[in-house]
Design a protein around this motif. Structure first.
Motif, PDB file in Angstrom:
ATOM      1  N   UNK A 220      11.496 -17.138  29.908  1.00 20.43           N
ATOM      2  CA  UNK A 220      10.565 -16.966  30.116  1.00 20.43           C
ATOM      3  C   UNK A 220      10.277 -15.806  30.944  1.00 20.43           C
ATOM      4  N   UNK A 221       9.087 -15.497  31.139  1.00 18.37           N
ATOM      5  CA  UNK A 221       8.316 -14.195  31.220  1.00 18.37           C
ATOM      6  C   UNK A 221       7.585 -14.418  32.122  1.00 18.37           C
ATOM      7  N   UNK A 222       6.170 -14.018  32.190  1.00 16.28           N
ATOM      8  CA  UNK A 222       5.691 -14.040  32.997  1.00 16.28           C
ATOM      9  C   UNK A 222       4.145 -13.473  33.081  1.00 16.28           C
ATOM     10  N   UNK A 223       2.612 -14.561  33.046  1.00 13.10           N
ATOM     11  CA  UNK A 223       1.778 -13.652  33.211  1.00 13.10           C
ATOM     12  C   UNK A 223       1.690 -12.024  33.970  1.00 13.10           C
ATOM     13  N   UNK A 224       2.504 -12.199  34.761  1.00 18.70           N
ATOM     14  CA  UNK A 224       1.822 -10.659  35.858  1.00 18.70           C
ATOM     15  C   UNK A 224       1.401  -9.338  34.701  1.00 18.70           C
ATOM     16  N   UNK A 225       2.562  -9.254  33.614  1.00 16.69           N
ATOM     17  CA  UNK A 225       2.892  -8.581  32.504  1.00 16.69           C
ATOM     18  C   UNK A 225       1.508  -8.655  31.555  1.00 16.69           C
ATOM     19  N   UNK A 226       0.478  -9.902  31.525  1.00 16.10           N
ATOM     20  CA  UNK A 226      -0.185  -9.353  30.614  1.00 16.10           C
ATOM     21  C   UNK A 226      -1.742  -8.688  31.690  1.00 16.10           C
ATOM     22  N   UNK A 227      -1.651  -9.173  32.609  1.00 16.41           N
ATOM     23  CA  UNK A 227      -2.872  -9.868  33.300  1.00 16.41           C
ATOM     24  C   UNK A 227      -3.531  -8.696  34.407  1.00 16.41           C
ATOM     25  N   UNK A 230       1.938  -7.332  39.802  1.00 14.01           N
ATOM     26  CA  UNK A 230       1.970  -7.653  40.879  1.00 14.01           C
ATOM     27  C   UNK A 230       2.899  -6.408  42.121  1.00 14.01           C
ATOM     28  N   UNK A 231       2.150  -5.994  42.734  1.00 12.31           N
ATOM     29  CA  UNK A 231       1.925  -4.500  43.652  1.00 12.31           C
ATOM     30  C   UNK A 231       3.488  -4.949  44.789  1.00 12.31           C
ATOM     31  N   UNK A 232       3.829  -6.324  44.923  1.00  9.18           N
ATOM     32  CA  UNK A 232       4.993  -6.698  45.679  1.00  9.18           C
ATOM     33  C   UNK A 232       6.381  -7.054  44.911  1.00  9.18           C
ATOM     34  N   UNK A 233       5.406  -7.303  43.550  1.00 14.06           N
ATOM     35  CA  UNK A 233       7.228  -7.414  42.617  1.00 14.06           C
ATOM     36  C   UNK A 233       7.162  -6.929  41.765  1.00 14.06           C
ATOM     37  N   UNK A 238       9.153  -5.827  36.606  1.00 11.81           N
ATOM     38  CA  UNK A 238       9.718  -4.408  35.269  1.00 11.81           C
ATOM     39  C   UNK A 238      11.163  -5.481  34.054  1.00 11.81           C
ATOM     40  N   UNK A 239      11.577  -6.333  34.878  1.00 11.48           N
ATOM     41  CA  UNK A 239      12.515  -6.724  34.289  1.00 11.48           C
ATOM     42  C   UNK A 239      11.503  -8.049  32.838  1.00 11.48           C
ATOM     43  N   UNK A 240      10.432  -8.884  32.883  1.00 15.10           N
ATOM     44  CA  UNK A 240       9.822  -9.848  32.887  1.00 15.10           C
ATOM     45  C   UNK A 240       9.214  -8.600  31.567  1.00 15.10           C
ATOM     46  N   UNK A 241       8.691  -7.585  32.100  1.00 17.52           N
ATOM     47  CA  UNK A 241       8.042  -6.296  30.739  1.00 17.52           C
ATOM     48  C   UNK A 241       9.294  -6.173  29.558  1.00 17.52           C
ATOM     49  N   UNK A 242      10.288  -6.463  30.207  1.00 13.58           N
ATOM     50  CA  UNK A 242      10.935  -5.928  29.517  1.00 13.58           C
ATOM     51  C   UNK A 242      11.786  -7.455  28.779  1.00 13.58           C
TER      52      UNK A 242
END
Length: 333
Positions: A220-227, A230-233, A238-242
């Motif tokens: 389970x990653x996150x959409x944030x690493x593609x779109x 998120x400045x407060x996360x 960083x972990x989701x990108x990894x």
């Protein structure tokens, strides 16, 4: 740009708003018909004083949510026997998206072992009840995945009980909302890295020798690493990108063994992860900035994505990919 806004408004069915360019959730008569919940329908709550959020303590979702996405017991899901006899593990399977994946697996015929923190026992018991109601076995492992030896014990126990692991879902993560990098303590940074990266690595490394051809690993990653970033996360992202990088590299490594590796990248979804990470003011803002579809997602909408990737019938030709279940956000990658 105005033409694009008009088109987006038509796509979303809102003649008076610029569709996806409007950050506010739908309100007024449209929301009142039960199609979408209004932002004010959600109780603004927070569990930031805890290490982890507890679903059993979350306020009841508004009726308009369950009317659209299904209730928390997943009774509206129609199974097709896609995972009969499969042996699966879901970390963070006690609540939220992890519970949805675990219960959907069970409804499709799989036995499920769930890994969770001891503090989450009340949620884990609920998940076990739902899995057993579906007629499948459930193994409970209250284990902090930051502990390498503990991760090894989980895998050894599952293999001893079931002989193999067909599907491993690395879903467990922690997330903490911090406005500035200077607010992120070393303790928080270490916990985020060790839970989201170390734990995922430890469990996967231990599990791979026991996954047969046709097996599946899902992260389970996150959409944030593609779109967007998120400045407060910061540390969470960083972990989701990894994790996305891990999916791509591990897929190339294991594809010859017939083991598929993929990621599910959720958009905004209402789970215990949010109230555990955000104070009430931040939660209020979050509820008022939904996905382009016009609302926050629910865990029941994520479960089928895990079934899709885990099932040999559905996902046999998919590996190294990220499936975006995000309510309409357009991403690349």
């Amino acid at each position: 740009m105005e033409a694009l806004k008009d088109l987006a408004g038509k796509v979303t069915g809102d003649e008076n708003s610029p569709g996806i360019f409007n950050s506010a959730a739908p309100t007024g008569e449209r929301a009142g018909k039960g199609e979408f919940p209004k932002p004010g329908d959600f109780v603004v709550e927070s569990q930031v004083d805890r290490v982890v959020g507890i679903q059993a303590d979350m306020e009841k979702k508004p009726e308009s949510v369950t009317a659209v996405q299904g209730d928390e017991d997943f009774t509206k899901y129609k199974a097709a026997g896609l995972m009969i006899g499969k042996k699966t593990i879901v970390t963070g399977g006690d609540s939220g998206i992890g519970r949805a994946a675990a219960v959907h697996f069970a409804k499709e015929g799989a036995d499920v072992a769930i890994v969770y923190l001891p503090e989450e026992q009340v949620d884990a018991d609920k998940t076990k009840q739902l899995i057993e109601k579906a007629g499948r076995q459930c193994l409970l492992f209250p284990q902090d995945i930051r502990d390498e030896a503990g991760c090894n014990r989980v895998i050894e126990s599952v293999v001893k009980a079931w002989g193999r692991i067909d599907v491993l879902v690395n879903n467990a993560s922690v997330m903490y909302d911090q406005k500035s990098i200077t607010d992120i303590t070393t303790e928080q940074f270490k916990r985020t890295m060790e839970t989201n990266i170390y734990g995922t690595f430890f469990l996967t490394r231990a599990a791979v020798p026991h996954i047969p051809k046709g097996g599946s690993i899902i992260i389970t990653a996150s959409q944030g690493e593609f779109s967007f970033g998120p400045p407060s996360l910061l540390d969470y992202s960083m972990t989701k990108g990894a994790q996305v990088s891990m999916v791509r590299c591990l897929s190339n490594q294991l594809i010859g063994q017939g083991i598929r590796v993929n990621a599910v990248c959720p958009g905004p979804v209402w789970t215990p992860l949010q109230p555990a990470a955000m104070d009430k003011e931040t939660m209020k803002t979050w509820h008022n900035t939904p996905a382009p579809i016009g609302r926050i997602g629910q865990p029941s909408e994520l479960g089928p994505a895990y079934v899709f990737l885990a099932s040999e019938q559905m996902g046999s030709f998919i590996s190294g990919q990220s499936i975006h279940v995000n309510g309409g956000a357009i991403v690349s990658g």
